[in-house]
Design an enzyme around this catalytic site. Structure first.
Site, PDB file in Angstrom:
ATOM      1  N   PHE A 183     -11.821   6.566 -23.500  1.00 21.32           N
ATOM      2  CA  PHE A 183     -12.971   5.660 -23.602  1.00 21.32           C
ATOM      3  C   PHE A 183     -13.987   6.078 -24.661  1.00 21.32           C
ATOM      4  CE2 PHE A 183     -13.904   8.714 -20.186  1.00 21.32           C
ATOM      5  CZ  PHE A 183     -15.118   9.239 -20.628  1.00 21.32           C
ATOM      6  N   ARG A 207     -30.643  12.679 -11.167  1.00 15.44           N
ATOM      7  CA  ARG A 207     -29.263  12.269 -10.897  1.00 15.44           C
ATOM      8  C   ARG A 207     -29.201  11.466  -9.591  1.00 15.44           C
ATOM      9  NH1 ARG A 207     -25.902  13.592 -14.517  1.00 15.44           N
ATOM     10  NH2 ARG A 207     -23.995  13.473 -13.273  1.00 15.44           N
ATOM     11  N   THR A 212     -22.058   6.774 -11.051  1.00 16.38           N
ATOM     12  CA  THR A 212     -21.680   6.117 -12.308  1.00 16.38           C
ATOM     13  C   THR A 212     -21.168   4.705 -12.066  1.00 16.38           C
ATOM     14  OG1 THR A 212     -21.130   8.273 -13.245  1.00 16.38           O
ATOM     15  CG2 THR A 212     -20.241   6.344 -14.374  1.00 16.38           C
ATOM     16  N   ASN A 261     -23.800   1.215 -17.586  1.00 12.01           N
ATOM     17  CA  ASN A 261     -24.432   1.679 -16.356  1.00 12.01           C
ATOM     18  C   ASN A 261     -25.913   2.036 -16.512  1.00 12.01           C
ATOM     19  OD1 ASN A 261     -24.343   4.185 -17.594  1.00 12.01           O
ATOM     20  ND2 ASN A 261     -22.587   4.907 -16.414  1.00 12.01           N
ATOM     21  N   HIS A 279     -28.391   7.461 -18.662  1.00 16.97           N
ATOM     22  CA  HIS A 279     -27.721   8.765 -18.741  1.00 16.97           C
ATOM     23  C   HIS A 279     -28.735   9.802 -18.303  1.00 16.97           C
ATOM     24  CE1 HIS A 279     -25.805  12.375 -20.383  1.00 16.97           C
ATOM     25  NE2 HIS A 279     -27.022  12.698 -20.778  1.00 16.97           N
TER      26      HIS A 279
END
EC number: 2.7.4.6
Length: 140
Positions: free
Chosen positions: A59, A87, A93, A114, A117
């Site tokens: 990817f 996080r 994710t 998404n 990051h």
């Protein structure tokens, strides 16, 4: 728990939909301070360097293309246990597996798009922050 800094990117799918303010509100609600922030357009070289850890993954090309497809917002976040806290706020994710109330559950379009990051460790955070910010740009 110690005060830490972590690195965050609000990705092109978030800037495109004008939801950066909503994401920042979730970050601040979690008790994290935004001590540096700028809106940029990543170059291909910046994106390839930033995601070099994924270079051999299938990817990689698609990820780089996505990250240079529009503006992003790069940030330095600060707070107690900032890395783990951010996080948690981001969520899994895969947005379908993310907990209710997380950024990705609320805003992500897909696993690839998404919205955010966040650094995964203290050493990674230092490296990622240094890629986009100089010391005098971080005002805590």
């Amino acid at each position: 728990m110690a005060i830490e800094r972590t690195f965050s990117i609000l990705k092109p799918d978030a800037t495109e939909r004008n939801i950066t303010g909503a994401i920042n509100a979730l970050i601040e609600k979690a008790g994290l301070r935004i001590v540096a922030q700028k809106r940029i357009r990543m170059t291909r070289d910046q994106a390839e360097t930033f995601y070099a850890v994924h270079k051999e993954r299938p990817f990689f090309g698609e990820l780089v293309d996505f990250m240079i497809s529009g503006p992003v917002v790069v940030q330095v976040l600060e707070g107690e246990g900032a890395i783990a806290k951010y996080r948690d706020v981001m969520g899994a994710t895969d947005p379908s597996k993310a907990a209710d109330g997380t950024i990705r559950k609320l805003h992500a379009k897909s696993i690839g798009e998404n919205s955010v990051h966040g650094s995964d460790a203290a050493e990674t955070a230092k490296i990622e922050i240094a890629q986009f910010f100089s010391g005098n740009e971080i005002v805590g």
